[in-house]
Design an enzyme around this catalytic site. Sequence first.
Site, PDB file in Angstrom:
ATOM      1  N   LEU A   1      -0.942  -7.834  -9.622  1.00 53.85           N
ATOM      2  CA  LEU A   1      -0.335  -6.858 -10.527  1.00 53.85           C
ATOM      3  C   LEU A   1       1.029  -7.347 -10.981  1.00 53.85           C
ATOM      4  O   LEU A   1       1.919  -7.593 -10.153  1.00 53.85           O
ATOM      5  CB  LEU A   1      -0.200  -5.493  -9.835  1.00 53.85           C
ATOM      6  CG  LEU A   1      -1.451  -4.617  -9.843  1.00 53.85           C
ATOM      7  CD1 LEU A   1      -2.521  -5.186  -8.919  1.00 53.85           C
ATOM      8  CD2 LEU A   1      -1.122  -3.193  -9.421  1.00 53.85           C
ATOM      9  N   GLY A   2       1.180  -7.487 -12.292  1.00 56.10           N
ATOM     10  CA  GLY A   2       2.431  -7.963 -12.857  1.00 56.10           C
ATOM     11  C   GLY A   2       3.200  -6.853 -13.548  1.00 56.10           C
ATOM     12  O   GLY A   2       3.285  -5.722 -13.063  1.00 56.10           O
TER      13      GLY A   2
ATOM     14  N   GLY B   1       3.641   1.589  -1.902  1.00 49.08           N
ATOM     15  CA  GLY B   1       4.351   1.668  -3.171  1.00 49.08           C
ATOM     16  C   GLY B   1       3.639   2.572  -4.164  1.00 49.08           C
ATOM     17  O   GLY B   1       2.580   3.154  -3.880  1.00 49.08           O
TER      18      GLY B   1
ATOM     19  N   HIS C   1       0.812  -1.233   0.000  1.00 45.21           N
ATOM     20  CA  HIS C   1       0.000   0.000   0.000  1.00 45.21           C
ATOM     21  C   HIS C   1       0.840   1.275   0.000  1.00 45.21           C
ATOM     22  O   HIS C   1       0.318   2.346  -0.277  1.00 45.21           O
ATOM     23  CB  HIS C   1      -0.930   0.018   1.214  1.00 45.21           C
ATOM     24  CG  HIS C   1      -0.229   0.254   2.516  1.00 45.21           C
ATOM     25  ND1 HIS C   1       0.458  -0.742   3.181  1.00 45.21           N
ATOM     26  CD2 HIS C   1      -0.083   1.379   3.268  1.00 45.21           C
ATOM     27  CE1 HIS C   1       0.979  -0.246   4.285  1.00 45.21           C
ATOM     28  NE2 HIS C   1       0.672   1.034   4.368  1.00 45.21           N
TER      29      HIS C   1
ATOM     30  N   ARG D   1       9.331   3.710 -25.416  1.00 49.78           N
ATOM     31  CA  ARG D   1       8.634   3.226 -24.229  1.00 49.78           C
ATOM     32  C   ARG D   1       7.236   3.831 -24.138  1.00 49.78           C
ATOM     33  O   ARG D   1       6.978   4.942 -24.586  1.00 49.78           O
ATOM     34  CB  ARG D   1       9.409   3.589 -22.955  1.00 49.78           C
ATOM     35  CG  ARG D   1      10.727   2.861 -22.783  1.00 49.78           C
ATOM     36  CD  ARG D   1      10.548   1.380 -22.544  1.00 49.78           C
ATOM     37  NE  ARG D   1      11.826   0.708 -22.360  1.00 49.78           N
ATOM     38  CZ  ARG D   1      12.554   0.195 -23.353  1.00 49.78           C
ATOM     39  NH1 ARG D   1      12.109   0.286 -24.602  1.00 49.78           N
ATOM     40  NH2 ARG D   1      13.695  -0.411 -23.102  1.00 49.78           N
TER      41      ARG D   1
ATOM     42  N   TYR E   1      13.162 -11.043 -12.675  1.00 48.29           N
ATOM     43  CA  TYR E   1      11.930 -10.365 -12.277  1.00 48.29           C
ATOM     44  C   TYR E   1      10.765 -10.819 -13.158  1.00 48.29           C
ATOM     45  O   TYR E   1       9.665 -11.100 -12.663  1.00 48.29           O
ATOM     46  CB  TYR E   1      12.114  -8.853 -12.399  1.00 48.29           C
ATOM     47  CG  TYR E   1      10.899  -8.038 -12.058  1.00 48.29           C
ATOM     48  CD1 TYR E   1      10.473  -7.914 -10.740  1.00 48.29           C
ATOM     49  CD2 TYR E   1      10.180  -7.373 -13.054  1.00 48.29           C
ATOM     50  CE1 TYR E   1       9.355  -7.143 -10.419  1.00 48.29           C
ATOM     51  CE2 TYR E   1       9.063  -6.605 -12.736  1.00 48.29           C
ATOM     52  CZ  TYR E   1       8.654  -6.497 -11.420  1.00 48.29           C
ATOM     53  OH  TYR E   1       7.546  -5.746 -11.107  1.00 48.29           O
TER      54      TYR E   1
ATOM     55  N   PRO F   1       0.633  -3.981 -16.119  1.00 51.35           N
ATOM     56  CA  PRO F   1       0.811  -2.569 -16.469  1.00 51.35           C
ATOM     57  C   PRO F   1       2.066  -2.313 -17.283  1.00 51.35           C
ATOM     58  O   PRO F   1       3.079  -3.006 -17.129  1.00 51.35           O
ATOM     59  CB  PRO F   1       0.909  -1.882 -15.109  1.00 51.35           C
ATOM     60  CG  PRO F   1       1.465  -2.936 -14.202  1.00 51.35           C
ATOM     61  CD  PRO F   1       0.884  -4.234 -14.697  1.00 51.35           C
TER      62      PRO F   1
END
Length: 316
Positions: free
Chosen positions: A106-107, A14, A12, A210, A137, A164
């Site tokens: 969430l990835g 982050g 919470h 990006r 990661y 995301p």
Amino acid sequence: MNLNDKIYIAGHRGLVGSAIVRQLEDRGFTNLLMRTHKELDLCNQAEVKDFFTQESPDYVILAAAKVGGIHANNTYPADFIYQNIMIEGNVINSAFESKVKRLLFLGSTCIYPKAVEQPMREDALLTDVLEPTNEPYALAKIAGIKLCESYNRQYGTDFRSVMPTNLYGINDNFHQENSHVIPALMQRLHQAKIDNDPDVVVWGTGNAMREFLYVDDMAQASLFVLELDEQIYNANTQPMQSHINVGTGKDVTIREMAEIMKEVVGYEGKLTFDTTKLDGPPRKLIDVTRLEDMGWGYSVNLKDGLKKTYDWYLNK
């Protein structure tokens, strides 16, 4: 979700987790469960089990993760794969055992192969080798997706995953070495402005492309997916390909982003690109058709998002 439902937000404090908390509070949710790392070590299975047994949340949003940029991923690969796998395994299994109504994981879009067709569709997952600079990661995040899917297939749970694109915004990590490109560059431009430095060095050639999404948009998308009717969610996904991309569907070069940020910060010097530094993948753009077809689209453009972020940075 009902306003009195008990919702556990892991991570919470982050970037994404704090934005999700803001969204929930703005909408009137008051029964929010939050624990700092000191209060609850998500890598500790016993602690996580005890927490879920005691609190029995209705919904879980798994935004906790060890994250960082290219430098951090290259320097701490063991930490990235171990800590993220442990967090995912402990939280997802405990959510199952405590019979939560729904979980959102969430990835990251780094789950997709290095040499992948652009824009990256959800069905590109596991079709080729990963980008070496963040492979540990990425593997951990793939494991999180597959944990959710496997529990759904075996036990009939309703565990969902969103991937995301590159995020930025309020509560971003501005660490000098371990931050992502936007906070790292914003900090350098701000300091150069104060010091009247004639130039600022940007890592890489500036040619890499990006996609960037403002974190409040990500929070809105996360809650949108979490609250989707189960039939709609299942109709737009597959049991073994259930993750959903979240982004803008538009990208810019690092050079273009840097020029926009230079204007936002008000730095009047020169940008110099250090071509000895890694660019990472030449392009990372995701296909957001699946999410758009379900009715969600982003609202904050890059320049406005950078302004919001810089305003927060100046006042934090």
